[in-house]
Design a protein around this motif. Structure first.
Motif, PDB file in Angstrom:
ATOM      1  N   ALA A 240     -12.745  -0.786   4.657  1.00  0.00           N
ATOM      2  CA  ALA A 240     -11.804  -0.933   3.542  1.00  0.00           C
ATOM      3  C   ALA A 240     -10.968   0.339   3.375  1.00  0.00           C
ATOM      4  N   GLY A 241     -11.585   1.511   3.573  1.00  0.00           N
ATOM      5  CA  GLY A 241     -10.865   2.776   3.494  1.00  0.00           C
ATOM      6  C   GLY A 241      -9.808   2.902   4.583  1.00  0.00           C
ATOM      7  N   VAL A 242     -10.117   2.412   5.778  1.00  0.00           N
ATOM      8  CA  VAL A 242      -9.135   2.436   6.870  1.00  0.00           C
ATOM      9  C   VAL A 242      -7.935   1.565   6.512  1.00  0.00           C
ATOM     10  N   ILE A 243      -8.190   0.394   5.954  1.00  0.00           N
ATOM     11  CA  ILE A 243      -7.100  -0.507   5.567  1.00  0.00           C
ATOM     12  C   ILE A 243      -6.267   0.114   4.452  1.00  0.00           C
ATOM     13  N   VAL A 244      -6.932   0.642   3.428  1.00  0.00           N
ATOM     14  CA  VAL A 244      -6.204   1.266   2.313  1.00  0.00           C
ATOM     15  C   VAL A 244      -5.401   2.471   2.808  1.00  0.00           C
TER      16      VAL A 244
ATOM     17  N   ASN B 135      -1.377   2.998   2.702  1.00  0.00           N
ATOM     18  CA  ASN B 135      -0.805   4.201   2.086  1.00  0.00           C
ATOM     19  C   ASN B 135       0.189   4.890   3.015  1.00  0.00           C
ATOM     20  N   VAL B 136      -0.179   5.038   4.276  1.00  0.00           N
ATOM     21  CA  VAL B 136       0.710   5.683   5.248  1.00  0.00           C
ATOM     22  C   VAL B 136       1.982   4.859   5.410  1.00  0.00           C
TER      23      VAL B 136
ATOM     24  N   ILE C 214       5.689   6.332   4.504  1.00  0.00           N
ATOM     25  CA  ILE C 214       6.744   6.453   5.508  1.00  0.00           C
ATOM     26  C   ILE C 214       7.958   5.628   5.097  1.00  0.00           C
ATOM     27  N   ARG C 215       7.723   4.441   4.546  1.00  0.00           N
ATOM     28  CA  ARG C 215       8.825   3.574   4.128  1.00  0.00           C
ATOM     29  C   ARG C 215       9.617   4.194   2.991  1.00  0.00           C
ATOM     30  N   GLU C 216       8.956   4.965   2.168  1.00  0.00           N
ATOM     31  CA  GLU C 216       9.622   5.613   1.032  1.00  0.00           C
ATOM     32  C   GLU C 216      10.574   6.649   1.527  1.00  0.00           C
TER      33      GLU C 216
ATOM     34  N   LEU D 170      -4.300   9.153   4.831  1.00  0.00           N
ATOM     35  CA  LEU D 170      -5.044   8.248   5.697  1.00  0.00           C
ATOM     36  C   LEU D 170      -6.541   8.531   5.630  1.00  0.00           C
ATOM     37  N   VAL D 171      -6.923   9.793   5.635  1.00  0.00           N
ATOM     38  CA  VAL D 171      -8.338  10.167   5.761  1.00  0.00           C
ATOM     39  C   VAL D 171      -9.098  10.079   4.432  1.00  0.00           C
TER      40      VAL D 171
END
Length: 89
Positions: free
Chosen positions: A74-78, A82-83, A87-89, A42-43
């Motif tokens: 854009a980094g927050v959205i990406v 990613n998170v 988690i879904r994986e 996330l970070v």
């Protein structure tokens, strides 16, 4: 007698499932690594976007934070995507 055998088998299966669940329970270290990984994925895009935006803003004439703010968002959205995918994986 068959009802008693059936009851014993069900109780034995439930006890076996409980023992298996106890063995498969995540450890504290495993949970810590998982949460740390979520934090990093996330970070890192947010920090990368901030640095790239700042660098692009220093290339522009005058005072500007347009790129910095835009790439942080854009980094927050990406990072959120990613998170979600992790988690879904």
């Amino acid at each position: 007698m068959s009802e008693m055998d059936d009851l014993r088998q069900r109780i034995a299966r439930q006890a076996q499932r409980m023992k298996q669940a106890e063995r498969d329970r995540p450890t504290l270290i495993g949970q810590t690594i998982y949460i740390g990984t979520l934090g990093l994925i996330l970070v890192l895009p947010v920090v990368g976007g901030a640095y790239l935006g700042y660098w692009l803003d220093t290339m522009a004439q005058g005072y500007s934070v347009r790129w910095t703010i835009g790439l942080i968002l854009a980094g927050v959205i990406v990072g959120a995507v990613n998170v979600y995918l992790f988690i879904r994986e």
